[in-house]
Design a protein around this motif. Structure first.
Motif, short mmCIF file in Angstrom:
data_model
loop_
_atom_site.label_atom_id
_atom_site.label_comp_id
_atom_site.label_asym_id
_atom_site.label_seq_id
_atom_site.Cartn_x
_atom_site.Cartn_y
_atom_site.Cartn_z
N ASN A 93 0.86 -1.18 0.00
CA ASN A 93 0.00 0.00 0.00
C ASN A 93 0.90 1.24 0.00
O ASN A 93 1.36 1.69 1.05
CB ASN A 93 -0.92 0.00 1.22
N ALA A 94 1.17 1.78 -1.18
CA ALA A 94 2.11 2.89 -1.33
C ALA A 94 1.69 4.14 -0.55
O ALA A 94 2.53 4.82 0.03
CB ALA A 94 2.29 3.23 -2.80
N THR A 95 0.41 4.42 -0.50
CA THR A 95 -0.07 5.60 0.21
C THR A 95 0.15 5.46 1.70
O THR A 95 0.65 6.37 2.36
CB THR A 95 -1.56 5.85 -0.09
N LEU A 96 -0.19 4.32 2.25
CA LEU A 96 0.00 4.08 3.68
C LEU A 96 1.48 4.05 4.03
O LEU A 96 1.90 4.63 5.02
CB LEU A 96 -0.68 2.76 4.08
N ARG A 97 2.29 3.43 3.19
CA ARG A 97 3.73 3.37 3.44
C ARG A 97 4.32 4.78 3.44
O ARG A 97 5.12 5.12 4.31
CB ARG A 97 4.41 2.52 2.37
N TRP A 98 3.94 5.61 2.47
CA TRP A 98 4.49 6.97 2.39
C TRP A 98 4.05 7.81 3.59
O TRP A 98 4.78 8.70 4.04
CB TRP A 98 4.07 7.65 1.09
N SER A 99 2.88 7.54 4.16
CA SER A 99 2.37 8.34 5.27
C SER A 99 2.98 7.98 6.62
O SER A 99 2.70 8.66 7.62
CB SER A 99 0.84 8.24 5.34
N PRO B 206 14.52 4.95 -5.52
CA PRO B 206 13.88 6.10 -4.87
C PRO B 206 12.55 6.51 -5.51
O PRO B 206 11.61 6.88 -4.81
CB PRO B 206 14.92 7.21 -5.01
N GLY B 207 12.43 6.42 -6.82
CA GLY B 207 11.21 6.80 -7.51
C GLY B 207 10.12 5.74 -7.52
O GLY B 207 9.04 5.98 -8.05
N GLN B 208 10.37 4.59 -6.93
CA GLN B 208 9.38 3.52 -6.90
C GLN B 208 8.45 3.60 -5.68
O GLN B 208 7.58 2.76 -5.52
CB GLN B 208 10.05 2.14 -6.94
N PHE B 209 8.65 4.60 -4.84
CA PHE B 209 7.74 4.84 -3.73
C PHE B 209 6.63 5.75 -4.26
O PHE B 209 6.65 6.15 -5.42
CB PHE B 209 8.50 5.49 -2.57
N LEU B 210 5.68 6.09 -3.43
CA LEU B 210 4.58 6.95 -3.87
C LEU B 210 5.13 8.26 -4.46
O LEU B 210 4.63 8.76 -5.46
CB LEU B 210 3.63 7.25 -2.71
N HIS B 211 6.18 8.78 -3.83
CA HIS B 211 6.90 9.97 -4.31
C HIS B 211 8.39 9.62 -4.27
O HIS B 211 8.78 8.61 -3.70
CB HIS B 211 6.61 11.18 -3.42
N ASP B 212 9.22 10.49 -4.82
CA ASP B 212 10.66 10.26 -4.81
C ASP B 212 11.16 10.29 -3.36
O ASP B 212 11.01 11.29 -2.65
CB ASP B 212 11.36 11.34 -5.64
N ALA B 213 11.77 9.21 -2.91
CA ALA B 213 12.21 9.09 -1.52
C ALA B 213 13.53 9.81 -1.24
O ALA B 213 13.87 10.03 -0.08
CB ALA B 213 12.34 7.61 -1.14
N MET B 214 14.27 10.20 -2.28
CA MET B 214 15.58 10.82 -2.04
C MET B 214 15.46 12.19 -1.35
O MET B 214 16.19 12.45 -0.39
CB MET B 214 16.36 10.94 -3.35
N PRO B 215 14.57 13.09 -1.78
CA PRO B 215 14.44 14.36 -1.03
C PRO B 215 14.03 14.12 0.42
O PRO B 215 14.49 14.83 1.32
CB PRO B 215 13.36 15.12 -1.80
#
Length: 154
Positions: free
Chosen positions: A13-19, A127-136
């Protein structure tokens, strides 16, 4: 090796993971991104990324930066022997009989799904395979910490 306690959490669940809070995000599936960002910002030839590779059939992967007598991961800096003892003790409490090896990873493997698959049992998201770019997000998280102490030769 951290397991989120968020109700309904699923890695797919990309949204839940990113949050997830930053600390949990970089503990639960994005530790390699944090290690890469650390090495890009402060890395020296004596530092390397290490993968805690669980024994066959076991779980509990983790990637951290090894600086010799210290390590860095989502917790921040820690004494290397104490960190490793803590990881092994915690994993064995959760999964009796757990064991792992430490595997050095080249920096470019940390941000390449394809290159990470060259290591049996390793599969890292880019990094770009998460909901948003994880590097920033990783770089902003690193802003909370000081640069590692550099030892000078006597």
């Amino acid at each position: 090796m951290y397991q989120p306690r968020k109700r309904g959490y699923r890695k797919d669940n990309a949204t839940l993971r990113w949050s997830l809070p930053d600390r949990v995000f970089f503990a639960c599936g994005a530790c390699h991104i944090l290690a890469y960002a650390f090495l890009e910002r402060w890395g020296t030839p004596g530092m390397q990324a290490l993968w805690i590779r669980p024994a066959a059939g076991q779980t509990g992967n983790h990637v951290f930066v090894d600086g010799g007598d210290w390590v860095f991961d989502y917790h921040g800096y820690a004494n290397r022997p104490q960190f490793l003892a803590h990881v092994w003790r915690g994993a064995r409490r959760r999964w009796p009989g757990w064991d792992a090896t430490l595997v050095p990873l080249p920096r470019d493997v940390l941000i390449s799904e394809q290159k990470s698959r060259g290591y049996d049992g390793l599969w890292l998201r880019e990094p770009g395979q998460f909901l948003h770019d994880a590097m920033p997000r990783a770089n902003a998280y690193l802003d909370r910490f000081r640069a590692p102490a550099v030892r000078t030769a006597r």
